[in-house]
Design an enzyme around this catalytic site. Structure first.
Site: not given
Ligand code: AMP
Length: 176
Positions: A62, A99
């Site tokens: 993006r 994560e």
């Protein structure tokens, strides 16, 4: 309306995407509005006016959307920073922790000349892990991080401090 207000009207929250606990900021409604896309690019251009920037590097995927538009608007070269295995020429790589697990990003080794001042662009700043890795790639190639531009910053994550050792010049159009 300010650009921040205009953007906040259309950015969509997608709860629990791509995994439980994440509120994903969906920017695709911005892309459907050509006038708003132009306003986004103009807002970046205004904030970056007069700055010493040689190259804009956008982060997959993006970061390519407004990164290329902005580079074009400022008549600057655009460089893609991509996920591992996507760039066809010789690359250098940097791995970083997610994560869960880890990710690797790459840039072409001839992406810019040593000493180039590189603005890093992505759609969104969350923990900062991605742009810290991208900043290390810039420095590995002998470049200088001239600053950062994001459409959105998740300010509640307090990650700006992770970027300031590379550059304190952080532009973001919308904060949450
Ligand atoms: P980070 O490395 O944590 O700063 O994450 C930034 C990257 O992950 C950017 O490329 C974003 O597109 C994506 N990202 C992280 N969190 C979100 C979110 N809540 N909504 C949309 N994209 C996100």
């Amino acid at each position: 309306m300010t650009i921040e207000e205009q953007l906040k009207e259309v950015i969509r929250d997608i709860v629990d995407f791509p995994q439980p606990g994440i509120v994903f900021k969906d920017i695709t409604p911005i892309l459907k509005d050509p006038e708003l896309c132009t306003a986004v690019v103009e807002a970046f251009a205004e904030r970056l006016q007069g700055q010493d920037i040689d190259v804009i590097a956008g982060i997959e995927s993006r970061g390519f959307l407004f990164g290329l538009m902005l580079a074009n608007r400022l008549s600057l070269p655009f460089v893609p920073i991509r996920k591992q295995g996507k760039l066809p020429f010789k690359t250098i790589a940097e791995s970083y922790k997610l994560e869960y697990g880890q990710a690797t990003i790459e840039v072409h080794e001839d992406a810019f000349a040593p000493g180039a001042r590189v603005l890093l662009h992505d759609d969104l700043l969350a923990t900062g892990g991605t742009v810290v890795a991208a900043s290390k790639l810039v420095e590995k190639l002998g470049g200088i991080v001239a600053g950062y531009s994001f459409v959105i910053s998740l300010d509640f994550l307090n990650s700006r401090g992770r970027l300031t050792r590379f550059s304190e010049n952080i532009v973001s159009l919308v904060g949450y």
